[in-house]
Scaffold this active site. Structure first.
Site, short mmCIF file in Angstrom:
data_model
loop_
_atom_site.label_atom_id
_atom_site.label_comp_id
_atom_site.label_asym_id
_atom_site.label_seq_id
_atom_site.Cartn_x
_atom_site.Cartn_y
_atom_site.Cartn_z
N PHE A 237 0.81 -1.34 0.10
CA PHE A 237 0.05 0.08 0.06
C PHE A 237 0.83 1.34 0.06
O PHE A 237 0.29 2.17 -0.11
CB PHE A 237 -0.90 -0.12 1.29
CG PHE A 237 -1.89 -1.34 1.27
CD1 PHE A 237 -2.74 -1.60 0.45
CD2 PHE A 237 -1.41 -1.89 2.50
CE1 PHE A 237 -3.19 -2.58 0.68
CE2 PHE A 237 -2.21 -3.15 2.74
CZ PHE A 237 -2.99 -3.38 1.92
N ASP A 361 -1.29 -9.46 9.89
CA ASP A 361 0.03 -9.58 8.79
C ASP A 361 1.34 -9.64 9.52
O ASP A 361 2.23 -8.99 9.06
CB ASP A 361 -0.27 -8.47 7.69
CG ASP A 361 0.73 -8.90 6.69
OD1 ASP A 361 0.78 -9.92 6.34
OD2 ASP A 361 0.74 -7.95 5.82
#
Ligand code: ADE
Length: 541
Positions: A237, A361
Site C-alpha cells: 500500500f 499480517d
C-alpha cells in the site's frame, strides 16, 4: 412582609404600608410570574401584587425570562449584594428600572433594579431596544441577544487566540525530540520511559506523564518540518522513506521514517492511523508513532504516517545477514512476543482497559530491529480493533487477509470463527510461531546454521498464492522443519515446543501470546540455571 392584592386586602395593605413607611423600606411589585404588556419602548409587568420590602437595603427588582414561546416576568424585593439567579444585579441606583441583558445559568435573561419610587419595578425600560416585549418576541430579538453577547464573545475570542499563540509557541519550543513527545503517550512511569528512550537520538531528561505526555502531538495540525532522504522499503500500500525531522529550536535533525500512501490507498492510511492514534497502543515493542499527515492536493495528494526510524531495518533482512546468539534470540523473540501480547491485551501495562488489536499480517518483514536485543512490530495497515461492541457482521469481510505464506490453516480454508474475537488473535499466534521458527533457524544455539530461508522457503515459490499454501498447510498439515539437533540446547528445546504449540492446526489449542511471553520467562530461567553447563557443552564439541 405584607403582600397586597386587589381590593380584598386593602385595609391590611394600608396598615402594613403605614408601618413600612416609617422604616423607609421600598414598595415593590411582587409577583412570581406575570405577563407583561408593552407600549412603545416601555413594558409594564402587569403584576397586581406589591409589597414593602423587609429591610431598607432591599430594592425593587424585575427579572425577565423568555424562551421561544413565552415571557415570564418575576418581580420582587432583593438585597442587591446577594446574587439572584447566581449573578449580581446590574446597576440599580435609579428610580427607573432599566433592563439589562445578563447571562445566567438558566440562559440569557433581562434584569433591572431600582429604588426610591414606589413600585418602580413595574415600568420596565429597554434602552436601545425600542420595545422590550416586541423586540424579544420578534426577529429583532436575535440582534439584541447578539449585541449583548458581543462582550463575552470578544473575551472568548481573545482568550482563545492568546491560548493558541501560547500553545504554538510552546510546540515550537518544546520538542527536544518528537519521539519523546509521542513516546509519552500511554507511558507508565517517567523512569521507565526514560530507560526506553535512552536509545533515541535525542533523549529527554524528564517527562511528566500527566502534562506533557497527555499532550499527544498528533493533534497538531501544522505539517512537521521534514525532508525526505531515501526510500527504505516498499509494501503493498505504501512506500517507507528515511527522513530528517528538523527541530526548529535547536536546529538538530532527527531521523524518522515516513510511510507514504498514494491517494488511492487512503483506506489503508486511515486504518493504520486509527490504530496508531489509540494512545493505548504505545509500547516499547510497537513502532513508535509520531504523527499522521495529509500532504499535497489534487493528483499529488499523499497520506503520511511518521514514526521512529530504525536503521537496522526489518527482521527478515536482518536474519538474512546476521546469525543470532542464543541471548540475542531470547531477548529479540521475547520483545516480539510481548509486543503481540500487548496488542492482544485488553489492558495496558498500567492496568487501564484498552481495545485489543489483531495485527493480521505478522511476518518477519513487518518487524523492525531496534537493537541486537529488541524489536518492534510495524505495519498496521490491515490491523483490526477487536472492539467488544462489534458483532460477527462487522467482521464479515475480515476473513482472508494477510500474506499467504503466513496464513493460518483456518484462514486458508476461510473457516474463521467470526463470532469469537479470540480467532483473530489465534491467527496472529500462528504467524508469530513461524517468525519464531525463522529466528531459531538463524541461531547459533541450534548447531549447524543454514542460509536464511523464509518459512516454507524451499517448498514454494517466492510469493506463494493462497492455493499453494492451502495444499501444503491445510491439507498436507505441513510446517517448517524442526530437526532434533535443535533441541540439544535446553532453552531452544522449550522454544521449539513453544513454536509447535503456537502453530497448532487447531486454533483453540494454540498458545496465547501471553502464555508465550510466560514461556520466555521460563527460557530465561533455564538459561541462567544451565548457562555454565551449556558453555562447557558447546565449547567441548
Ligand atoms: N521500514 C519500515 N518502517 C521502517 C522504520 N520505521 N524504520 C526503518 N525501516 C523501516
Amino acid at each position: 412582609m405584607g403582600v397586597c392584592g386587589g381590593t380584598t386586602t386593602l385595609l391590611m395593605c394600608l396598615s402594613l404600608a403605614a408601618a413600612h413607611r416609617n422604616t423607609r423600606t421600598n414598595l415593590c411589585k411582587w409577583c412570581d410570574n406575570s405577563q407583561p404588556v408593552c407600549e412603545g419602548g416601555v413594558c409594564y409587568t402587569n403584576c397586581s401584587l406589591s409589597s414593602y420590602c423587609e429591610t431598607a437595603e432591599e430594592i425593587c427588582v424585575t427579572v425577565w425570562k423568555q424562551d421561544n414561546e413565552s415571557v415570564q416576568v418575576m418581580t420582587l424585593c432583593h438585597h442587591p449584594h446577594l446574587p439572584l439567579e447566581n449573578i449580581l444585579l446590574p446597576p440599580y441606583n435609579t428610580a427607573r428600572c432599566v433592563m439589562q441583558a445578563v447571562s445566567a445559568d438558566s440562559g440569557l435573561l433581562y434584569m433591572c433594579g431600582c429604588v426610591e419610587e414606589q413600585e418602580c419595578n413595574d415600568k420596565l425600560i429597554f434602552y436601545n431596544q425600542s420595545n422590550g416585549y416586541s423586540l424579544l418576541h420578534s426577529r429583532e430579538a436575535v440582534p439584541v441577544a447578539a449585541i449583548s453577547l458581543i462582550p463575552p464573545l470578544l473575551l472568548a475570542i481573545t482568550v482563545t487566540s492568546l491560548f493558541y499563540l501560547y500553545r504554538t509557541h510552546r510546540l515550537r519550543k518544546r520538542p527536544e525530540s518528537w519521539l519523546v513527545t509521542a513516546a509519552c503517550r500511554g507511558g507508565c512511569s517517567s523512569v521507565r520511559l526514560q530507560n526506553k528512550l535512552s536509545s533515541s537520538l535525542i533523549s529527554t531528561s524528564q517527562c511528566n506523564i500527566s502534562m506533557a505526555c497527555a499532550n499527544s502531538i498528533n493533534h497538531n495540525t501544522e505539517l512537521l518540518p521534514i525532508e525526505l532522504d531515501h526510500r527504505v522499503g516498499k509494501g503493498r500500500f505504501a512506500e517507507v522513506w528515511r527522513a530528517k525531522l528538523k527541530h526548529t529550536a535547536s536546529g538538530h535533525y532527527e531521523a524518522v521514517a515516513v510511510k507514504i500512501f498514494p491517494a488511492q490507498e487512503y483506506a489503508s492510511w486511515k486504518n493504520e492511523s486509527s490504530i496508531f492514534t489509540d494512545a493505548n497502543l504505545k509500547h516499547e515493542n510497537v513502532l513508535q508513532f509520531i504523527t499522521m499527515e495529509e500532504r499535497g492536493s489534487g493528483l499529488h495528494k499523499e497520506y503520511w504516517i511518521i514514526t521512529a526510524y530504525h536503521a537496522r531495518g526489518n527482521l527478515k533482512d536482518y536474519l538474512a545477514h546476521q546469525l543470532l546468539s542464543w541471548m540475542s534470540l531470547l531477548k529479540m523473540a521475547e520483545s516480539i512476543v510481548s509486543g503481540v501480547a500487548h496488542l492482544h491485551s485488553d489492558y495496558t501495562p498500567c492496568g487501564t482497559s484498552k481495545v485489543a488489536i489483531a495485527h493480521r499480517d505478522i511476518k518477519s518483514s513487518n518487524i523492525l530491529v531496534k537493537s541486537d536485543s529488541e524489536c518492534a512490530l510495524c505495519d498496521f495497515g490491515i490491523a483490526l480493533r477487536l472492539d467488544p461492541l462489534l458483532t460477527a457482521d462487522d467482521f464479515a469481510n475480515s476473513g482472508q487477509v494477510g500474506t499467504a505464506r503466513y496464513m493460518a490453516p483456518e484462514v486458508l480454508e476461510s473457516r474463521v470463527n467470526l463470532e469469537d474475537m479470540e480467532s483473530f488473535k489465534q491467527m496472529d499466534v500462528y504467524s508469530l510461531a513461524l517468525v519464531l521458527w525463522e529466528m531459531a533457524s538463524r541461531c547459533e544455539a541450534i548447531g549447524e546454521v543454514k542460509n536464511y530461508e523464509l518459512p516454507f522457503g524451499s517448498m514454494v515459490q517466492q510469493q506463494p498464492c493462497v492455493e499453494t499454501m492451502r495444499d501444503m498447510v491445510l491439507h498436507g498439515r505441513g510446517r517448517p522443519d524442526i530437526p532434533d539437533s535443535w533441541r540439544r540446547h535446553p532453552g531452544m528445546d522449550i522454544l521449539c515446543d513453544t513454536i509447535i504449540e503456537g502453530w497448532d492446526h487447531d486454533p483453540e489449542a494454540r498458545l496465547t501470546a501471553h502464555c508465550m511471553a510466560e514461556r520466555f520467562i521460563l527460557m530465561r530461567q533455564t538459561d541462567s540455571d544451565s548457562s555454565n553447563l551449556h558453555s562447557i557443552f558447546y565449547f567441548s564439541q
